[in-house]
Every structure is written in C-alpha cells, then in structure tokens.
Design a protein around this motif. Structure first.
Motif, mmCIF file in Angstrom:
data_model
loop_
_atom_site.group_PDB
_atom_site.id
_atom_site.type_symbol
_atom_site.label_atom_id
_atom_site.label_comp_id
_atom_site.label_asym_id
_atom_site.label_seq_id
_atom_site.Cartn_x
_atom_site.Cartn_y
_atom_site.Cartn_z
ATOM 1 N N ALA A 147 -56.808 -27.231 -28.382
ATOM 2 C CA ALA A 147 -57.278 -28.533 -28.869
ATOM 3 C C ALA A 147 -56.103 -29.384 -29.343
ATOM 4 N N GLY A 148 -55.136 -28.753 -30.021
ATOM 5 C CA GLY A 148 -53.962 -29.482 -30.491
ATOM 6 C C GLY A 148 -53.080 -29.950 -29.350
ATOM 7 N N ILE A 149 -52.944 -29.118 -28.314
ATOM 8 C CA ILE A 149 -52.159 -29.510 -27.142
ATOM 9 C C ILE A 149 -52.780 -30.733 -26.486
ATOM 10 N N ARG A 150 -54.102 -30.730 -26.358
ATOM 11 C CA ARG A 150 -54.777 -31.873 -25.735
ATOM 12 C C ARG A 150 -54.679 -33.117 -26.619
ATOM 13 N N LYS A 151 -54.743 -32.936 -27.921
ATOM 14 C CA LYS A 151 -54.610 -34.084 -28.826
ATOM 15 C C LYS A 151 -53.214 -34.688 -28.705
ATOM 16 N N LEU A 152 -52.190 -33.851 -28.641
ATOM 17 C CA LEU A 152 -50.823 -34.345 -28.484
ATOM 18 C C LEU A 152 -50.668 -35.052 -27.136
ATOM 19 N N ALA A 153 -51.271 -34.500 -26.095
ATOM 20 C CA ALA A 153 -51.197 -35.124 -24.775
ATOM 21 C C ALA A 153 -51.838 -36.505 -24.780
ATOM 22 N N GLY A 154 -52.946 -36.636 -25.520
ATOM 23 C CA GLY A 154 -53.640 -37.912 -25.572
ATOM 24 C C GLY A 154 -52.949 -38.932 -26.454
ATOM 25 N N HIS A 155 -52.201 -38.446 -27.455
ATOM 26 C CA HIS A 155 -51.554 -39.362 -28.395
ATOM 27 C C HIS A 155 -50.162 -39.761 -27.937
ATOM 28 N N ASP A 156 -49.334 -38.779 -27.653
ATOM 29 C CA ASP A 156 -47.949 -39.062 -27.290
ATOM 30 C C ASP A 156 -47.378 -37.894 -26.487
ATOM 31 N N PRO A 157 -47.501 -37.944 -25.160
ATOM 32 C CA PRO A 157 -47.020 -36.837 -24.332
ATOM 33 C C PRO A 157 -45.534 -36.943 -23.989
ATOM 34 N N HIS A 158 -44.784 -37.771 -24.738
ATOM 35 C CA HIS A 158 -43.367 -37.953 -24.425
ATOM 36 C C HIS A 158 -42.512 -36.807 -24.940
ATOM 37 N N TYR A 159 -43.008 -36.067 -25.929
ATOM 38 C CA TYR A 159 -42.232 -34.962 -26.470
ATOM 39 C C TYR A 159 -42.313 -33.754 -25.541
ATOM 40 N N ARG A 160 -41.299 -32.927 -25.605
ATOM 41 C CA ARG A 160 -41.345 -31.661 -24.879
ATOM 42 C C ARG A 160 -42.226 -30.682 -25.642
ATOM 43 N N LEU A 161 -42.949 -29.866 -24.903
ATOM 44 C CA LEU A 161 -43.842 -28.889 -25.514
ATOM 45 C C LEU A 161 -43.365 -27.491 -25.166
ATOM 46 N N ALA A 162 -43.271 -26.646 -26.181
ATOM 47 C CA ALA A 162 -42.913 -25.241 -25.983
ATOM 48 C C ALA A 162 -44.061 -24.383 -26.495
ATOM 49 N N SER A 215 -47.483 -35.588 -19.221
ATOM 50 C CA SER A 215 -46.098 -35.874 -19.600
ATOM 51 C C SER A 215 -45.130 -35.878 -18.426
ATOM 52 N N ARG A 216 -45.457 -35.085 -17.391
ATOM 53 C CA ARG A 216 -44.561 -34.854 -16.250
ATOM 54 C C ARG A 216 -43.234 -34.252 -16.701
ATOM 55 N N ARG A 217 -43.253 -33.570 -17.845
ATOM 56 C CA ARG A 217 -42.062 -32.881 -18.324
ATOM 57 C C ARG A 217 -42.262 -31.381 -18.155
ATOM 58 N N ARG A 218 -41.241 -30.726 -17.632
ATOM 59 C CA ARG A 218 -41.334 -29.293 -17.404
ATOM 60 C C ARG A 218 -41.677 -28.558 -18.690
ATOM 61 N N MET A 219 -42.660 -27.692 -18.606
ATOM 62 C CA MET A 219 -43.106 -26.925 -19.759
ATOM 63 C C MET A 219 -42.106 -25.820 -20.090
ATOM 64 N N THR A 220 -42.001 -25.537 -21.379
ATOM 65 C CA THR A 220 -41.225 -24.392 -21.834
ATOM 66 C C THR A 220 -42.173 -23.353 -22.408
ATOM 67 N N PHE A 221 -41.985 -22.120 -22.013
ATOM 68 C CA PHE A 221 -42.713 -21.014 -22.630
ATOM 69 C C PHE A 221 -41.701 -20.136 -23.360
ATOM 70 N N GLU A 222 -42.028 -19.814 -24.603
ATOM 71 C CA GLU A 222 -41.159 -18.989 -25.439
ATOM 72 C C GLU A 222 -41.665 -17.547 -25.409
ATOM 73 N N TYR A 223 -40.705 -16.621 -25.426
ATOM 74 C CA TYR A 223 -41.071 -15.210 -25.361
ATOM 75 C C TYR A 223 -40.078 -14.443 -26.228
ATOM 76 N N VAL A 224 -40.509 -14.027 -27.424
ATOM 77 C CA VAL A 224 -39.669 -13.201 -28.284
ATOM 78 C C VAL A 224 -39.709 -11.776 -27.758
ATOM 79 N N LEU A 225 -38.555 -11.248 -27.442
ATOM 80 C CA LEU A 225 -38.439 -9.932 -26.824
ATOM 81 C C LEU A 225 -38.309 -8.869 -27.911
ATOM 82 N N LEU A 226 -39.341 -8.028 -28.008
ATOM 83 C CA LEU A 226 -39.427 -6.999 -29.049
ATOM 84 C C LEU A 226 -39.176 -5.629 -28.424
ATOM 85 N N GLY A 227 -38.151 -4.960 -28.898
ATOM 86 C CA GLY A 227 -37.758 -3.687 -28.315
ATOM 87 C C GLY A 227 -38.876 -2.666 -28.297
#
Length: 350
Positions: free
Chosen positions: A196-211, A248-260
């Motif tokens: 819901a927050g991702i969609r709200k950000l997309a509707g308000h201001d999709p200029h920022y990069r999203l991770a 946004s047409r901005r490439r998405m970033t996905f974060e992945y914390v690598l846990l041993g």
C-alpha cells in the motif's frame, strides 16, 4: 512548532512577526542549507539584534548530539537525542566520489527483521518532518567546506513508507534548488515491502528511487527473517514494485542482507535469480554487519563468491555493497543500543 517542520511557512511567520523584508527569509534559508550555519549567530548578514532575538525565541535545533563516532574509512555516525523523546541515528558515508546521507524516519522500527538492531524493542513513534530535515542539516555540518552531499538514502531506523506524511515534505526540502539541491534521482527510499505504501508513493511522487529489502527468495524463509511478511507475501510486494517501476521508469533496487548459513546458499541464489528474472532490477547484496548479542554472522568469502556467481549466471545485475563503519557501530540501531545499555532479547540462532 519546529521551524524545520515547514521552513517556508515558518520563515514567513518570522518575517511577519519581526517586520522583516522578504529577502530576510531567503537569507536565512540560504544560511541553513547552502552556508551550513550552526546557529543564529553564524548568520552574519543578519542584524545582531535580530540574531539575538531569534536565538532567544526560536530554537534552530530540536536535537542534541549524544554521540559522534568516526571511522577510518571516513564514515561518521551521529546519535541524536530528540526533544520530544527518543534517540535516532544518521550517518555520513564517504565514498571515492560520493557523499551520502543515511537518515531515519522513526524512533525504532516495527517491522521486526530478526537481524536488525533498529527493531529491538519495536517502534516508539514516527519522526516529524523537522526531525528528518534536522538529520540532514546535522550531517551537512560534518562535511568539509569543499565537500557536498551527492546522495540521500532513507535507510536508517524505521520503515519510511509507514511515515510518508512527514518524509515526503522533508525530501522535498532536500531536492529544492534552495535546499540541498539533490536530484530526486539521487534519493533512495528503502522499504521492507509495504504494497500500500509503495502504491501511495507511486501515486504521489514516483521520481525517487525505490529499494525493496527482500532478504529471502521465498515466503517460508522470509517469514522467519522478516516476520511482517507473513501478512504480505513476496508476490504482493513484487506486484507493487512492478507498478512503481511502471510509474517511475526507474530501475528497481532489491536489497538482500546476506546472513551466513541462513540465506546465503547457491540454492537461495538460484531461487532469487528465478524470482527477479524479466524485471528491470539491480540486486544490492549486503554481507551482514554483526550486531553484538544477535546470533547472525557474516558469510564466508567463499560463500559470498558462490552466491554471486550463481546470480551472475542467472542474468541478475548484482552489486555487492562494501561494508563501511564496522568500527563505529554503523549498522542501523547499533549505536543507540550501545548507548542505552538495554539488554538484547534472547534470539535463537539460525
């Protein structure tokens, strides 16, 4: 009201209250952002009597610096005591070319990621716009005269999408030409994945990069690492992320914390590659920065290399983030926990 909660309105109020010409508001804004004034007295082109009156009646800062840690790699971390109660952290990260501010949006965090010090004890409250802006200005004071902030990442304490009403005006100040002058393309908002927050950000201001912080390639494992996922699910997150990309047409970033030993096997990497296939993304892999009292470990170099090779063969654009600030408790929430002395809960190891 904190002057930094709504700077334009606050400066207009000051102007009218003190019968000042319109250009005084522009001068003060310039001192706050471009000229990095530490207090009212530093604003040398304001009349001395006005500076004294403003210092007595209108506090410029509503935080105090409890602790300031510096690392040999140039990373600097502030622990701020908030006037309204609570403590938050913000970080200046120096790269070869970049100067990045990492800021917080909440006191604590309610998402419950098991490896993260920020969420120990849950969330106390949302930060105000002024408290978010003040972090950026405090960090700017750490820069040398020839340094300039180049990037902002909302990756500190808290879940940014749970505090959009305060965050968005703060980021608007950062991107104004007479603010920090940061292009929205250089501002990244990081979320654990609230559709819901991702969609709200997309509707308000999709200029920022999203991770989006994934940390696992399937719901079974992600439910263990990110308990809030039990009510969301990876598929719903990916669908919302796809909508943000479309807006946004901005490439998405996905974060992945690598846990041993937990999410770092070649099998996990292969599953992750299948999950991201066909999407315009970059995968940001972060080897875990250990938190004293928690059982999670940094993966071995061999495990990291094997994980990377599987993803590269799977066609995933991947970046292994260089760890910075280990010596100064730079991981989110570590410094606050260190200073508070609060005991850590007993957490089962993987």
């Amino acid at each position: 009201m904190h002057l930094l909660d709504d700077i334009s309105a606050g400066l207009e109020q000051l102007r009218q209250q003190h019968g000042l010409p319109a250009y005084r508001a522009k001068q003060i804004r310039g001192w706050l952002f471009a000229r990095r004034a530490a207090d009212w007295q530093a604003m040398s082109d304001l009349p001395q009597a006005l500076r004294e009156k403003l210092a007595a009646e209108t506090p410029l800062w509503r935080t105090s610096i409890l602790k300031h840690n510096r690392s040999e790699d140039g990373t600097e971390k502030l622990l701020l005591q908030l006037e309204k109660g609570g403590q938050v952290e913000c970080v200046l990260i120096r790269g070869r070319l970049r100067r990045t501010f990492c800021i917080s949006t909440q006191v604590g965090c309610g998402m419950g990621c098991v490896f993260c010090a920020s969420g120990i004890g849950g969330v106390d409250r949302n930060l105000s716009t002024g408290e978010i802006v003040e972090q950026m200005l405090r960090l700017q004071h750490l820069l040398e005269p020839d340094e300039r902030v180049s990037h902002i990442v909302v990756m500190g304490m808290g879940e940014p999408l749970a505090n959009l009403p305060a965050l968005l005006p703060a980021l608007a100040e950062a991107s104004r030409e007479d603010g920090l002058g940061i292009s929205p393309r250089r501002i990244t908002v990081s979320t654990v994945g609230l559709p819901a927050g991702i969609r709200k950000l997309a509707g308000h201001d999709p200029h920022y990069r999203l991770a989006v912080s994934l940390h696992a390639p399937n719901d079974e494992l992600r439910n263990q690492i990110v308990p809030v996922n039990d009510k969301i699910g990876i598929q719903a997150i990916l669908e919302a992320a796809d909508e943000y990309f479309a807006a946004s047409r901005r490439r998405m970033t996905f974060e992945y914390v690598l846990l041993g030993g937990l999410n770092d096997s070649p099998h996990h990497a292969a599953e992750l590659a299948r999950l991201l296939r066909g999407r315009e993304t970059i995968l940001n892999v972060i080897p875990y920065n250990p938190v004293p009292g928690l059982p999670y470990q940094t993966p071995t170099p061999a495990a990291q290399q094997a994980f990377r090779e599987v993803l590269e063969r799977g066609g995933v654009a991947i970046h292994f983030r260089q760890r910075k600030g280990d010596a100064i408790n730079a991981a989110c929430g570590q410094l606050r926990r260190d200073v508070s002395g609060s005991p850590l809960p007993v957490v089962r190891g993987p």
